[in-house]
Write an enzyme that holds these catalytic residues in place. Structure first.
Site, PDB file in Angstrom:
ATOM      1  NE  ARG A   1       0.333   7.159   6.232  1.00  0.00           N
ATOM      2  CZ  ARG A   1      -0.074   7.415   5.005  1.00  0.00           C
ATOM      3  NH1 ARG A   1      -0.808   6.542   4.366  1.00  0.00           N
ATOM      4  NH2 ARG A   1       0.242   8.548   4.406  1.00  0.00           N
TER       5      ARG A   1
ATOM      6  NE  ARG B   1      -1.152  15.090   5.802  1.00  0.00           N
ATOM      7  CZ  ARG B   1      -1.800  14.490   4.809  1.00  0.00           C
ATOM      8  NH1 ARG B   1      -2.018  13.203   4.841  1.00  0.00           N
ATOM      9  NH2 ARG B   1      -2.220  15.198   3.799  1.00  0.00           N
TER      10      ARG B   1
ATOM     11  CE1 TYR C   1      -9.367  15.367   0.437  1.00  0.00           C
ATOM     12  CE2 TYR C   1      -8.747  17.632   0.870  1.00  0.00           C
ATOM     13  CZ  TYR C   1      -8.390  16.322   0.610  1.00  0.00           C
ATOM     14  OH  TYR C   1      -7.080  15.975   0.515  1.00  0.00           O
TER      15      TYR C   1
ATOM     16  CG  ASP D   1      -7.388  15.276   8.416  1.00  0.00           C
ATOM     17  OD1 ASP D   1      -6.362  14.618   8.240  1.00  0.00           O
ATOM     18  OD2 ASP D   1      -8.076  15.712   7.473  1.00  0.00           O
TER      19      ASP D   1
END
Ligand code: CP3
Length: 336
Positions: free
Chosen positions: A6, A2, A128, A51
């Site tokens: 952020r 990633r 997940y 994603d």
């Protein structure tokens, strides 16, 4: 890894105006956010903003982004019927936004950087879908699912295997579509694969990745496999047939080197978050020295950039790596 996350103010500025799910499905936003880290730091590769949970979302699971937590499914897979009700995806129809963004990114980047596509591994994505493990540092949930297999009814095992096989087929069409849209390499994130023992990995993850890799081989596009806790799985990683093994920071590169396979990794992203720029340069240089003369090495972090990472540290990492292409390390110069 990633890249955007952020850490970048320009990413956060866009996130203030748009929800994560909206960003995932809007070509202009995908292109913009993918390019942001590259504009600033000029890494050698750009990974597309997307994603690993896009596939199950498009297979029919309701996905929401919970602020402060991450993406979550409203309802997990619990029964055989749930697995049966998952739809097959047609990338051109179900995720045109991603393919449009990739084609646009290819045009903008031209050959100035490699463009990376990606998908999650069937095992990690299934974790997940079955247990909702998100942000589980101990990766316990992944272990719990496999642990329960020992006592599970045979039909539970069969159901999970059907799910893994379904995901494998979806991953193949999904990655092939990304390749057609112009990516130079694809990365398979088996981030939670390390929660399995080597024996469990051989049953629950490796065979499915092997199938994906074999299906992509004729395209000639290199494949990279990432596992975070990869130390005990290096042989398994190589045996999947991938071109590059990407390892977490807990795996000594010295061990990975023995596998005679192209390697990607593995500076600890916490160093980037906590150290000074000088320390980042030093640790990065140490890593590069360790891999000097190793054919097929891609300098990278051992996991994604953490939020709150100082930007000058990301810059220090990238500059140190890039300088290494043109300058010989100090020690070699002196010894001449
Ligand atoms: O930086 C990029 O834009 C690269 C694209 C990218 C994202 N996710 C965007 C993203 C990639 C390669 C991923 C992969 C991904 N997604 C993985 C495998 C890699 C890994 O980190 O192990 C996993 C496990 C996911 C699932 C996921 N997505 C989680 C657990 C979270 C929340 C936690 C976190 O670290 O943010 C996400 C959110 C996510 N995916 C963000 C980004 C940029 C942060 C979104 C935000 O808070 O604005």
């Amino acid at each position: 890894m990633r890249q955007a996350g952020r850490a970048l103010p320009e990413y956060r500025a866009i996130r203030e105006k748009h929800g994560f799910m909206e960003m995932l499905s809007t070509p202009e936003l995908i292109v913009e956010v993918s390019l942001q880290p590259w504009r600033r730091f000029k890494m050698d590769a750009v990974i597309v903003f997307s994603d690993i949970l896009l596939i199950p979302w498009k297979m029919g699971m309701d996905l929401k982004f919970i602020e402060g937590q991450g993406p979550k499914f409203s309802k997990l897979i619990e029964t055989e019927k749930d697995v049966e009700s998952l739809q097959s995806i047609t990338p051109e129809k179900d995720c045109p936004f991603l393919l449009t963004a990739l084609r646009q990114l290819r045009k903008e980047i031209r050959n100035n950087a490699a463009l990376l596509g990606f998908a999650g591994s069937p095992w990690t994505v299934a974790s997940y879908m079955l247990s909702g493990v998100i942000l589980s540092p101990e990766l316990v949930e992944g272990r719990r699912i496999s642990g329960s297999f020992a006592d599970a009814q045979d039909d539970t095992v069969d159901t999970v295997k059907i799910l893994l096989e379904k995901l494998t087929q979806q991953t193949i069409v999904y990655l092939k579509a990304q390749i057609e849209a112009g990516v130079d390499a694809v990365q398979i994130f088996d981030s939670w694969g390390g929660s399995l023992s080597a024996e469990e990995y051989a049953v629950w993850s490796a065979p499915y990745i092997k199938e994906v890799v074999a299906a992509l081989k004729p395209t000639g596009v290199p494949t990279i496999l990432y596992i975070k806790d990869s130390r005990h799985l290096l042989d398994q990683m190589v045996s999947t047939g991938v071109d590059v093994i990407s390892v977490g920071w807990e795996t000594p590169l010295e061990l990975a080197r023995k596998k005679r396979c192209a390697i990607q990794g593995n500076l600890d992203p916490h160093i980037l978050m906590q150290a000074t720029p000088d320390e980042v340069r030093e640790k990065t240089q140490n890593m590069l020295n360790e891999m000097k003369n190793y054919p097929g090495y891609i300098a990278n972090l051992g996991h994604g950039v953490l939020p709150k990472t100082p930007l000058e540290n990301i810059a220090a990492f990238v500059e140190t790596v890039k300088r290494c292409h043109c300058e010989e390390p100090q020690a070699t110069k002196q010894s001449k």
